[in-house]
Design a protein around this motif. Structure first.
Motif, mmCIF file in Angstrom:
data_model
loop_
_atom_site.group_PDB
_atom_site.id
_atom_site.type_symbol
_atom_site.label_atom_id
_atom_site.label_comp_id
_atom_site.label_asym_id
_atom_site.label_seq_id
_atom_site.Cartn_x
_atom_site.Cartn_y
_atom_site.Cartn_z
ATOM 1 N N SER A 1 0.843 -1.196 0.000
ATOM 2 C CA SER A 1 0.000 0.000 0.000
ATOM 3 C C SER A 1 0.875 1.242 0.000
ATOM 4 N N ASP A 2 0.243 2.391 -0.179
ATOM 5 C CA ASP A 2 0.950 3.669 -0.158
ATOM 6 C C ASP A 2 0.854 4.344 1.205
ATOM 7 N N GLU A 3 0.455 3.599 2.222
ATOM 8 C CA GLU A 3 0.343 4.160 3.561
ATOM 9 C C GLU A 3 1.731 4.467 4.138
ATOM 10 N N THR A 4 1.735 5.287 5.165
ATOM 11 C CA THR A 4 2.976 5.491 5.902
ATOM 12 C C THR A 4 3.306 4.209 6.659
ATOM 13 N N PRO A 5 4.571 4.001 7.041
ATOM 14 C CA PRO A 5 4.924 2.804 7.819
ATOM 15 C C PRO A 5 4.080 2.664 9.079
ATOM 16 N N GLU A 6 3.776 3.779 9.731
ATOM 17 C CA GLU A 6 2.986 3.725 10.962
ATOM 18 C C GLU A 6 1.549 3.270 10.677
ATOM 19 N N GLN A 7 0.979 3.783 9.598
ATOM 20 C CA GLN A 7 -0.377 3.383 9.226
ATOM 21 C C GLN A 7 -0.425 1.908 8.839
ATOM 22 N N LYS A 8 0.572 1.477 8.068
ATOM 23 C CA LYS A 8 0.617 0.073 7.653
ATOM 24 C C LYS A 8 0.794 -0.832 8.860
ATOM 25 N N LEU A 9 1.654 -0.425 9.800
ATOM 26 C CA LEU A 9 1.883 -1.218 11.012
ATOM 27 C C LEU A 9 0.581 -1.413 11.780
ATOM 28 N N ALA A 10 -0.168 -0.338 11.957
ATOM 29 C CA ALA A 10 -1.423 -0.423 12.705
ATOM 30 C C ALA A 10 -2.444 -1.293 11.982
ATOM 31 N N ARG A 11 -2.574 -1.108 10.665
ATOM 32 C CA ARG A 11 -3.560 -1.878 9.897
ATOM 33 C C ARG A 11 -3.234 -3.361 9.895
ATOM 34 N N GLN A 12 -1.964 -3.693 9.704
ATOM 35 C CA GLN A 12 -1.582 -5.095 9.647
ATOM 36 C C GLN A 12 -1.657 -5.768 11.017
ATOM 37 N N GLY B 1 2.282 -12.577 17.751
ATOM 38 C CA GLY B 1 2.276 -12.934 16.336
ATOM 39 C C GLY B 1 1.752 -11.813 15.464
ATOM 40 N N ALA B 2 0.684 -11.155 15.917
ATOM 41 C CA ALA B 2 0.123 -10.041 15.162
ATOM 42 C C ALA B 2 1.135 -8.912 15.044
ATOM 43 N N ALA B 3 1.849 -8.642 16.138
ATOM 44 C CA ALA B 3 2.852 -7.576 16.116
ATOM 45 C C ALA B 3 4.011 -7.936 15.197
ATOM 46 N N ALA B 4 4.431 -9.205 15.227
ATOM 47 C CA ALA B 4 5.541 -9.639 14.373
ATOM 48 C C ALA B 4 5.159 -9.551 12.901
ATOM 49 N N PHE B 5 3.941 -9.970 12.575
ATOM 50 C CA PHE B 5 3.499 -9.878 11.183
ATOM 51 C C PHE B 5 3.445 -8.416 10.736
ATOM 52 N N ALA B 6 2.915 -7.563 11.602
ATOM 53 C CA ALA B 6 2.807 -6.151 11.246
ATOM 54 C C ALA B 6 4.180 -5.532 11.010
ATOM 55 N N ARG B 7 5.149 -5.887 11.856
ATOM 56 C CA ARG B 7 6.502 -5.340 11.681
ATOM 57 C C ARG B 7 7.090 -5.770 10.347
ATOM 58 N N THR B 8 6.949 -7.054 10.023
ATOM 59 C CA THR B 8 7.531 -7.528 8.769
ATOM 60 C C THR B 8 6.746 -7.007 7.571
ATOM 61 N N ALA B 9 5.422 -6.939 7.688
ATOM 62 C CA ALA B 9 4.597 -6.474 6.554
ATOM 63 C C ALA B 9 4.878 -5.017 6.209
ATOM 64 N N SER B 10 5.334 -4.236 7.175
ATOM 65 C CA SER B 10 5.619 -2.824 6.924
ATOM 66 C C SER B 10 7.103 -2.571 6.689
ATOM 67 N N SER B 11 7.869 -3.642 6.449
ATOM 68 C CA SER B 11 9.318 -3.521 6.283
ATOM 69 C C SER B 11 9.723 -3.449 4.819
ATOM 70 N N ALA B 12 10.985 -3.046 4.602
ATOM 71 C CA ALA B 12 11.538 -3.024 3.243
ATOM 72 C C ALA B 12 11.635 -4.432 2.675
ATOM 73 N N GLU B 13 11.871 -5.425 3.539
ATOM 74 C CA GLU B 13 11.931 -6.808 3.059
ATOM 75 C C GLU B 13 10.614 -7.236 2.444
ATOM 76 N N ALA B 14 9.499 -6.919 3.101
ATOM 77 C CA ALA B 14 8.198 -7.295 2.551
ATOM 78 C C ALA B 14 7.924 -6.562 1.241
ATOM 79 N N THR B 15 8.296 -5.301 1.178
ATOM 80 C CA THR B 15 8.111 -4.552 -0.068
ATOM 81 C C THR B 15 8.841 -5.227 -1.210
ATOM 82 N N GLU B 16 10.090 -5.635 -0.967
ATOM 83 C CA GLU B 16 10.881 -6.311 -1.994
ATOM 84 C C GLU B 16 10.351 -7.718 -2.249
#
Length: 264
Positions: free
Chosen positions: A73-84, A234-249
């Motif tokens: 998504s085009d959200e900010t990292p903080e927005q993506k973290l919260a949503r995920q 688990g939810a926090a770990a997924f959110a951290r990775t989903a909003s990371s550069a690794e997930a983007t790549e």
């Protein structure tokens, strides 16, 4: 294609069928499908007349897991973290809700059963697959983590087998899935799958409804699916990775059908 009917629900007497219906996406779990699942599970939890739930997928596939187009998504990292965080927390609860149903839950697996699809299959009480079904927990190859499916995989197949499955993150066939305990049975094709589902339904309906529900309660009382606090971690770990550069790549590489930049 719009998610107009992402989950098809039909009923014949005491038997309810829920068919994940996004065949163009191999029935990947969208927000709309998740909402449809949650509505159905709430209804079934209070339905004393339904006795069996059969979970399947349209178009020759079971479920390819989370729709990755909804992770990017085009959200900010903080927005993506919260949503995920919210989304993954809900995903974990959804599997728990399936397992806690008073009905006997049967997973009828064809084609792709990947990532969150494995969660649906392993949260079910009984799982049968066709010989051509394929199974994978590919999250780490996308820069993500298999956060909320891990407890269900470990309960079904054991920690040792699941460790290899989620760290190698490759695809295994139905025979191997049965060998390690992910599936209870493998049959030759879709016709045989439906025949076996009908046989399982018939066997279940021989049991008394209250006794079956109480038996499921006793199985749950043998121990929690995961330690206290795991779902939130688990939810926090997924959110951290989903909003990371690794997930983007990783997601970009998956869409482009190329290796991500951390490979070789």
């Amino acid at each position: 294609m719009a998610d107009h009917d992402p989950l098809l629900v039909t009923r014949e007497g005491p038997v309810v069928r829920a068919t994940m219906n996004r065949p163009e996406r191999r029935n990947a779990l969208s927000t709309a499908m998740g909402a449809a699942w949650d509505a159905l599970l709430a209804e079934l939890a209070a339905d004393a007349t339904a006795r069996v739930l059969v979970i399947g997928g349209a178009g020759g596939h079971f479920c390819a897991g989370l729709d990755l187009t909804e992770v990017a998504s085009d959200e900010t990292p903080e927005q993506k973290l919260a949503r995920q965080t919210v989304r993954n927390r809900r995903t974990g609860q959804r599997f728990a809700d399936i397992s806690a149903l008073p009905q006997v839950v049967i997973a009828a697996v064809e084609g792709s059963c990947h990532a969150g699809g494995l969660g649906f299959a392993c949260a079910a009480d009984i799982a049968v697959a066709t010989a051509t079904a394929r199974f994978a927990a590919p999250e780490v190859r996308r820069g993500l983590v298999p956060a909320q499916i891990l407890p269900w995989l470990a309960r079904r197949a054991g920690r040792t087998a699941v460790t290899r499955l989620v760290l190698e993150a490759g695809v295994i066939d139905a025979a191997e899935a049965a060998r390690i305990g992910l599936m209870h049975q493998v049959v030759v094709d879709a016709t045989a799958l439906e025949r076996q589902v009908q046989a399982t339904i018939a066997a279940v309906l021989e049991g008394a409804p209250r006794a079956l529900a109480e038996t499921k309660g006793l199985l749950a009382a043998l121990g929690p699916i995961a330690p206290e606090g795991y779902a939130e971690a688990g939810a926090a770990a997924f959110a951290r990775t989903a909003s990371s550069a690794e997930a983007t790549e990783g997601i970009a590489a998956f869409k482009a059908k190329r290796k991500p930049n951390w490979v070789g």
